[in-house]
Scaffold this active site. Sequence first.
Site, PDB file in Angstrom:
ATOM      1  N   HIS A  89       0.810  -1.219   0.000  1.00  0.00           N
ATOM      2  CA  HIS A  89       0.000   0.000   0.000  1.00  0.00           C
ATOM      3  C   HIS A  89       0.842   1.267   0.000  1.00  0.00           C
ATOM      4  CE1 HIS A  89      -4.282  -1.192   0.325  1.00  0.00           C
ATOM      5  NE2 HIS A  89      -3.717  -2.351   0.631  1.00  0.00           N
ATOM      6  N   HIS A 219       0.717  -8.144   5.555  1.00  0.00           N
ATOM      7  CA  HIS A 219       0.039  -8.227   4.263  1.00  0.00           C
ATOM      8  C   HIS A 219      -1.319  -8.917   4.283  1.00  0.00           C
ATOM      9  CE1 HIS A 219      -0.277  -7.986  -0.027  1.00  0.00           C
ATOM     10  NE2 HIS A 219       0.047  -9.231  -0.294  1.00  0.00           N
TER      11      HIS A 219
END
Length: 279
Positions: A89, A219
């Site tokens: 991200h 993650h």
Amino acid sequence: MASVEEIVDLLARVRARGAGFVLRLEGRYTAVGDLHGDVDTLEKVLEEWPAPYLFLGDYVDRGNRGLEVVTQVFQLYVEGKAVVLRGNHESPLMNIDGGFLDELCEKLGRRCGYIYKEFEKTFASLPLAALLNGRVVALHGGIPLRDDMSPATLGELEKISGDLTTPQDPLAFQVLWNDPCPCDKYAPSPRGPGIWLFGREATKAFHRTHNTATVLRGHTYIPQGCASHHGGAVVTVFTSTAGPYRKTRPKIALVDDAVQVYDLDAKKPAQCPEDVDVF
């Protein structure tokens, strides 16, 4: 909240550290999984768990206080109190639709585009992995696979070059995006093209090459906050309770030459579910 000028200066100081894409660390670290704008959980970690900290990526998007989280994490980094790895991200691939760019525009006004470009450059400079005490490899996503589907090495990650804004390099991309699977070899990932699920054989080969014991990663959203894969050779830690993750039971890990996962609230060793099929 910091001013635009203060944020730009902080980002420049992060880039100036120029630590390389693979760090080699000694000592004991408090490892923190995905935060996604969860500043309350971050502050709890900083108040109740010891420095130095090892952040595994995904500071922004999905939660609504990504700017506060990422600037606080970066401040710890420039002060030498934390190691900050890149997550998937920390990329325009996610920030345009994931919420961070909108958050910047809401909080910083018309200069948000300029500030975001500074964040892009900074994200692209962050380390991709860290080797702790020669025994634990920390990264955000997973073990990257070469074209012949054998696991790449930390040495190959160190040699990555070029523009990593997106990033285009397949090994860098996979480090940020790959996941473990309860399988022997590998499989295409439901996350999309160029991303892989890596199995037990890849994990064994990776550890054999590096004489390591554990891959510590974030993650993957896991409601329990952690998971053990491939007989404990891969450990997932998830820390955010923001946005869609409000039901998470957040975990952190204490890392030296081994990984011990702890429940953030109870402050006791956690029992992580094994061989979780993340999809």
